[in-house]
Design an enzyme around this catalytic site. Structure first.
Site, PDB file in Angstrom:
ATOM      1  N   ARG A   1       0.839  -1.214   0.000  1.00  0.00           N
ATOM      2  CA  ARG A   1       0.000   0.000   0.000  1.00  0.00           C
ATOM      3  C   ARG A   1       0.868   1.256   0.000  1.00  0.00           C
ATOM      4  O   ARG A   1       0.571   2.235   0.692  1.00  0.00           O
ATOM      5  CB  ARG A   1      -0.908   0.017   1.235  1.00  0.00           C
ATOM      6  CG  ARG A   1      -1.922  -1.103   1.314  1.00  0.00           C
ATOM      7  CD  ARG A   1      -2.962  -0.998   0.217  1.00  0.00           C
ATOM      8  NE  ARG A   1      -4.047  -1.928   0.401  1.00  0.00           N
ATOM      9  CZ  ARG A   1      -4.045  -3.196  -0.029  1.00  0.00           C
ATOM     10  NH1 ARG A   1      -3.000  -3.686  -0.672  1.00  0.00           N
ATOM     11  NH2 ARG A   1      -5.099  -3.970   0.171  1.00  0.00           N
TER      12      ARG A   1
ATOM     13  N   SER B   1     -10.621  -0.527   3.339  1.00  0.00           N
ATOM     14  CA  SER B   1      -9.870  -0.592   4.610  1.00  0.00           C
ATOM     15  C   SER B   1      -9.435   0.805   5.017  1.00  0.00           C
ATOM     16  O   SER B   1      -8.816   1.518   4.221  1.00  0.00           O
ATOM     17  CB  SER B   1      -8.605  -1.442   4.434  1.00  0.00           C
ATOM     18  OG  SER B   1      -8.924  -2.728   3.988  1.00  0.00           O
TER      19      SER B   1
ATOM     20  N   GLU C   1      -4.892   4.100   5.763  1.00  0.00           N
ATOM     21  CA  GLU C   1      -4.578   3.811   4.358  1.00  0.00           C
ATOM     22  C   GLU C   1      -5.009   4.953   3.429  1.00  0.00           C
ATOM     23  O   GLU C   1      -4.249   5.367   2.563  1.00  0.00           O
ATOM     24  CB  GLU C   1      -5.243   2.493   3.931  1.00  0.00           C
ATOM     25  CG  GLU C   1      -4.929   2.149   2.499  1.00  0.00           C
ATOM     26  CD  GLU C   1      -5.774   1.026   1.954  1.00  0.00           C
ATOM     27  OE1 GLU C   1      -5.598  -0.111   2.401  1.00  0.00           O
ATOM     28  OE2 GLU C   1      -6.595   1.298   1.056  1.00  0.00           O
TER      29      GLU C   1
HETATM   30  P1  FAD Z   1      -8.455   8.603  -5.249  1.00  0.00           P
HETATM   31  O1  FAD Z   1      -9.109   8.169  -4.000  1.00  0.00           O
HETATM   32  O2  FAD Z   1      -9.116   9.655  -6.050  1.00  0.00           O
HETATM   33  O3  FAD Z   1      -6.969   9.097  -4.923  1.00  0.00           O
HETATM   34  C1  FAD Z   1      -6.122   8.343  -4.076  1.00  0.00           C
HETATM   35  C2  FAD Z   1      -4.733   9.008  -4.064  1.00  0.00           C
HETATM   36  O4  FAD Z   1      -4.143   8.907  -5.355  1.00  0.00           O
HETATM   37  C3  FAD Z   1      -4.785  10.504  -3.744  1.00  0.00           C
HETATM   38  O5  FAD Z   1      -3.634  10.826  -2.999  1.00  0.00           O
HETATM   39  C4  FAD Z   1      -4.722  11.175  -5.110  1.00  0.00           C
HETATM   40  O6  FAD Z   1      -4.126  12.471  -5.047  1.00  0.00           O
HETATM   41  C5  FAD Z   1      -3.850  10.189  -5.891  1.00  0.00           C
HETATM   42  N1  FAD Z   1      -4.166  10.139  -7.327  1.00  0.00           N
HETATM   43  C6  FAD Z   1      -5.338   9.716  -7.880  1.00  0.00           C
HETATM   44  N2  FAD Z   1      -5.247   9.749  -9.216  1.00  0.00           N
HETATM   45  C7  FAD Z   1      -4.002  10.198  -9.516  1.00  0.00           C
HETATM   46  C8  FAD Z   1      -3.297  10.455 -10.727  1.00  0.00           C
HETATM   47  N3  FAD Z   1      -3.846  10.272 -11.942  1.00  0.00           N
HETATM   48  N4  FAD Z   1      -2.026  10.914 -10.658  1.00  0.00           N
HETATM   49  C9  FAD Z   1      -1.437  11.134  -9.454  1.00  0.00           C
HETATM   50  N5  FAD Z   1      -2.047  10.912  -8.278  1.00  0.00           N
HETATM   51  C10 FAD Z   1      -3.312  10.455  -8.313  1.00  0.00           C
HETATM   52  N6  FAD Z   1      -7.483  -0.652  -2.391  1.00  0.00           N
HETATM   53  C11 FAD Z   1      -6.690  -1.722  -2.524  1.00  0.00           C
HETATM   54  O7  FAD Z   1      -5.474  -1.597  -2.730  1.00  0.00           O
HETATM   55  N7  FAD Z   1      -7.188  -2.984  -2.421  1.00  0.00           N
HETATM   56  C12 FAD Z   1      -8.490  -3.214  -2.195  1.00  0.00           C
HETATM   57  O8  FAD Z   1      -8.906  -4.377  -2.115  1.00  0.00           O
HETATM   58  C13 FAD Z   1      -9.362  -2.101  -2.068  1.00  0.00           C
HETATM   59  N8  FAD Z   1     -10.681  -2.278  -1.817  1.00  0.00           N
HETATM   60  C14 FAD Z   1     -11.498  -1.204  -1.691  1.00  0.00           C
HETATM   61  C15 FAD Z   1     -12.858  -1.413  -1.462  1.00  0.00           C
HETATM   62  C16 FAD Z   1     -13.728  -0.345  -1.350  1.00  0.00           C
HETATM   63  C17 FAD Z   1     -15.193  -0.602  -1.114  1.00  0.00           C
HETATM   64  C18 FAD Z   1     -13.242   0.973  -1.482  1.00  0.00           C
HETATM   65  C19 FAD Z   1     -14.178   2.143  -1.392  1.00  0.00           C
HETATM   66  C20 FAD Z   1     -11.886   1.203  -1.688  1.00  0.00           C
HETATM   67  C21 FAD Z   1     -10.995   0.125  -1.793  1.00  0.00           C
HETATM   68  N9  FAD Z   1      -9.619   0.291  -2.005  1.00  0.00           N
HETATM   69  C22 FAD Z   1      -8.800  -0.796  -2.173  1.00  0.00           C
HETATM   70  C23 FAD Z   1      -9.047   1.638  -2.074  1.00  0.00           C
HETATM   71  C24 FAD Z   1      -9.143   2.290  -3.476  1.00  0.00           C
HETATM   72  O9  FAD Z   1     -10.092   1.643  -4.264  1.00  0.00           O
HETATM   73  C25 FAD Z   1      -7.800   2.275  -4.197  1.00  0.00           C
HETATM   74  O10 FAD Z   1      -6.811   2.902  -3.447  1.00  0.00           O
HETATM   75  C26 FAD Z   1      -7.885   2.970  -5.565  1.00  0.00           C
HETATM   76  O11 FAD Z   1      -6.693   2.783  -6.281  1.00  0.00           O
HETATM   77  C27 FAD Z   1      -8.171   4.464  -5.434  1.00  0.00           C
HETATM   78  O12 FAD Z   1      -8.458   4.969  -6.721  1.00  0.00           O
HETATM   79  P2  FAD Z   1      -9.159   6.371  -6.937  1.00  0.00           P
HETATM   80  O13 FAD Z   1      -9.106   6.661  -8.391  1.00  0.00           O
HETATM   81  O14 FAD Z   1     -10.485   6.389  -6.300  1.00  0.00           O
HETATM   82  O15 FAD Z   1      -8.135   7.327  -6.171  1.00  0.00           O
HETATM   83  N1  EPU Z   2     -11.162  -9.971  10.576  1.00  0.00           N
HETATM   84  C1  EPU Z   2     -11.657  -9.699  11.830  1.00  0.00           C
HETATM   85  N2  EPU Z   2     -12.797  -8.949  11.914  1.00  0.00           N
HETATM   86  C2  EPU Z   2     -13.438  -8.477  10.821  1.00  0.00           C
HETATM   87  C3  EPU Z   2     -12.921  -8.750   9.543  1.00  0.00           C
HETATM   88  C4  EPU Z   2     -11.759  -9.503   9.452  1.00  0.00           C
HETATM   89  O1  EPU Z   2     -11.113 -10.108  12.846  1.00  0.00           O
HETATM   90  O2  EPU Z   2     -14.447  -7.785  10.992  1.00  0.00           O
HETATM   91  C5  EPU Z   2      -9.910 -10.761  10.492  1.00  0.00           C
HETATM   92  C6  EPU Z   2     -10.205 -12.241  10.160  1.00  0.00           C
HETATM   93  O3  EPU Z   2      -9.317 -13.026  10.912  1.00  0.00           O
HETATM   94  C7  EPU Z   2      -9.822 -12.328   8.697  1.00  0.00           C
HETATM   95  C8  EPU Z   2      -8.681 -11.324   8.596  1.00  0.00           C
HETATM   96  O4  EPU Z   2      -9.093 -10.266   9.465  1.00  0.00           O
HETATM   97  O5  EPU Z   2      -9.411 -13.615   8.339  1.00  0.00           O
HETATM   98  C9  EPU Z   2      -8.420 -10.787   7.201  1.00  0.00           C
HETATM   99  O6  EPU Z   2      -9.620 -10.226   6.679  1.00  0.00           O
HETATM  100  P1  EPU Z   2      -9.806  -9.994   5.099  1.00  0.00           P
HETATM  101  O7  EPU Z   2      -9.533 -11.263   4.366  1.00  0.00           O
HETATM  102  O8  EPU Z   2     -11.109  -9.328   4.894  1.00  0.00           O
HETATM  103  O9  EPU Z   2      -8.614  -9.025   4.703  1.00  0.00           O
HETATM  104  P2  EPU Z   2      -8.074  -7.687   5.359  1.00  0.00           P
HETATM  105  O10 EPU Z   2      -6.672  -7.938   5.842  1.00  0.00           O
HETATM  106  O11 EPU Z   2      -9.006  -7.107   6.325  1.00  0.00           O
HETATM  107  C10 EPU Z   2      -6.939  -6.878   3.156  1.00  0.00           C
HETATM  108  C11 EPU Z   2      -6.823  -5.582   2.414  1.00  0.00           C
HETATM  109  C12 EPU Z   2      -8.055  -5.368   1.545  1.00  0.00           C
HETATM  110  C13 EPU Z   2      -8.142  -6.504   0.538  1.00  0.00           C
HETATM  111  C14 EPU Z   2      -8.243  -7.820   1.303  1.00  0.00           C
HETATM  112  C15 EPU Z   2      -8.182  -9.007   0.364  1.00  0.00           C
HETATM  113  C16 EPU Z   2      -5.445  -4.089   3.726  1.00  0.00           C
HETATM  114  C17 EPU Z   2      -5.400  -2.908   4.623  1.00  0.00           C
HETATM  115  N3  EPU Z   2      -6.659  -4.484   3.342  1.00  0.00           N
HETATM  116  O12 EPU Z   2      -8.026  -6.746   4.050  1.00  0.00           O
HETATM  117  O13 EPU Z   2      -7.891  -4.150   0.828  1.00  0.00           O
HETATM  118  O14 EPU Z   2      -9.264  -6.359  -0.306  1.00  0.00           O
HETATM  119  O15 EPU Z   2      -7.137  -7.944   2.215  1.00  0.00           O
HETATM  120  O16 EPU Z   2      -6.886  -9.122  -0.135  1.00  0.00           O
HETATM  121  O17 EPU Z   2      -4.404  -4.618   3.348  1.00  0.00           O
HETATM  122  C18 EPU Z   2      -8.282  -1.815   0.918  1.00  0.00           C
HETATM  123  O18 EPU Z   2      -7.061  -1.690   0.833  1.00  0.00           O
HETATM  124  O19 EPU Z   2      -9.075  -0.848   0.955  1.00  0.00           O
HETATM  125  C19 EPU Z   2      -8.855  -3.171   0.961  1.00  0.00           C
HETATM  126  C20 EPU Z   2     -10.160  -3.425   1.063  1.00  0.00           C
END
Ligand code: FAD
Ligand code: EPU
Length: 340
Positions: free
Chosen positions: A164, A238, A334
């Site tokens: 991240r 997250s 994050e």
């Molecule tokens: P923004 O939120 O608009 O911007 C994020 C950052 O990037 C800001 O600092 C912004 O200034 C910069 N930025 C954006 N676009 C550009 C550009 N073109 N050039 C330079 N800087 C830029 N992330 C994960 O890694 N894994 C996940 O599983 C995951 N699951 C998610 C689930 C949900 C429901 C949500 C809401 C978010 C999740 N995220 C996850 C976080 C998010 O989706 C990612 O970080 C995504 O890449 C953000 O994209 P965005 O276009 O919305 O960026």
């Molecule tokens: N857990 C709890 N309580 C909860 C949920 C989860 O205790 O309410 C514990 C469980 O033990 C579970 C473990 O957390 O097994 C891991 O949970 P999960 O598989 O949902 O993954 P996570 O570590 O919570 C990370 C990323 C997610 C990504 C998933 C799948 C980070 C900060 N988050 O979540 O990314 O989608 O793994 O790879 O690394 C994001 O970055 O926004 C994001 C959603």
């Protein structure tokens, strides 16, 4: 190029909190980017680049310009017997890019299905999910250096991607506008099923040897089940990173808390589950004004309706304080936080 003054950002962030920008500039055509590069002087302290707004918390307004790069386009720019090099403009919707790549018969992005946001933001925090990170497929990133409006291409190594993290989130935050990303994808599919739960999800779908599309479907099912839908309750996924701690600390904590999840990490470190730590501190489902910790997932802060960015930040601070008190671990947010 579209411009507006005193613009609301509520529809432009997945937390759906109100915030305002003194100016909003939207790059819609390739010529706009040239005009922008020629005429605009970006101020890192005042201005902000915004993608899909799915990883940002506005706890304050933007006194300067919010820049939206909405240029779209995706194509294969190079190919060999085994791989293809795909180029995507920054404004491409990430999940649609994943779907398109699978339709073309290219694999590599299936585990990253349904991550919200735009392609241009993918390298900023090296998006990752279900055992794959952008780093596994990224070849290079094309940018506009906002310090002097020159073009610069970074190789994947040059982006200094980590968990991240990247140079664009650290020393070079707000210096480079990502304009295109290039991804090396595979023609022959090898399933990556190391993430706990992915194999069993496929089993429950009756699939033994999955195609890339089936892995994508399984990831989508898992995500829809585990995470709250931002269209219903605003959130940014997250809210905290999973903490990386030394082997020694992980072992000591695991002795004390037998059911604590501990994951392998690189360089003598281990990864802990922030969700687990937060849930142990009693926060899951708790509410503070309009802000709450999701009942579905303890790592996701949600807007229950009319939360302000300040309320969400207050909740995040309270959670950080209690995890520090109970486990002596400092949670790191994050999403990007825009402070007042
Ligand atoms: P923004 O939120 O608009 O911007 C994020 C950052 O990037 C800001 O600092 C912004 O200034 C910069 N930025 C954006 N676009 C550009 C550009 N073109 N050039 C330079 N800087 C830029 N992330 C994960 O890694 N894994 C996940 O599983 C995951 N699951 C998610 C689930 C949900 C429901 C949500 C809401 C978010 C999740 N995220 C996850 C976080 C998010 O989706 C990612 O970080 C995504 O890449 C953000 O994209 P965005 O276009 O919305 O960026
Ligand atoms: N857990 C709890 N309580 C909860 C949920 C989860 O205790 O309410 C514990 C469980 O033990 C579970 C473990 O957390 O097994 C891991 O949970 P999960 O598989 O949902 O993954 P996570 O570590 O919570 C990370 C990323 C997610 C990504 C998933 C799948 C980070 C900060 N988050 O979540 O990314 O989608 O793994 O790879 O690394 C994001 O970055 O926004 C994001 C959603």
């Amino acid at each position: 190029m579209k411009r507006s003054d005193n613009a609301s950002l509520k529809q432009l962030n997945s937390f759906a909190v109100e915030a305002r920008a003194a100016q909003l500039v939207e790059i819609e055509r390739a010529e706009d980017l040239q005009v922008f590069a020629r005429e605009f002087r970006f101020d890192r302290e005042r201005d902000l680049i915004l993608g899909g707004g799915s990883n940002i918390l506005f706890a304050g307004d933007i006194d300067g310009t919010v820049l939206l790069n909405r240029l779209v386009g995706r194509k294969v720019i190079d190919e060999s017997d085994d791989t293809v090099l795909v180029e995507a403009c920054a404004g491409e919707n990430w999940h649609r890019l994943v779907e398109w790549s699978l339709e073309q018969g290219f694999s590599g992005l299936e585990n990253l299905s349904l991550i919200p946001g735009l392609a241009g933001a993918a390298p900023i925090q090296n998006i990752g999910a279900y055992g794959v990170e952008l780093a596994d497929v990224l070849e290079s990133v094309e940018t506009l250096d906002l310090a002097d409006n020159s073009w610069r291409v970074f190789s994947a190594d040059g982006c200094r991607l980590g968990y991240r993290d990247s140079r664009f989130k650290g020393v070079d935050a707000d210096r480079y506008l990502v304009t295109r990303i290039r991804l090396r994808l595979q023609r022959r599919f090898t399933a990556k099923l190391t993430y706990p739960g992915l194999r069993s999800e496929l089993d429950s779908m009756g699939i033994i040897e999955p195609t890339a599309k089936q892995v994508s479907d399984a990831v989508v099912r898992l995500r829809l089940r585990k995470l709250p839908d931002p269209a219903v309750n605003g959130n940014a996924g997250s809210f905290f990173k999973n903490p990386l701690v030394t082997d020694g600390l992980a072992n000591a904590l695991a002795q004390e808390h037998r059911d604590m999840p501990v994951y392998p990490a690189t360089d003598g470190m281990r990864k802990l589950s922030a969700a687990w730590l937060i849930e142990q501190c009693g926060w899951k489902g708790r509410r503070l004004g309009g802000a709450a910790v999701s009942e579905k997932h303890a790592l996701v802060l949600v807007n229950r309706g009319n939360a302000s960015g300040a309320e969400l930040l207050e909740l995040a601070t309270a959670i950080t304080d209690s995890v520090r008190e109970v486990f002596a671990i400092d949670l790191v947010p994050e999403p990007r936080i825009v402070r007042p």
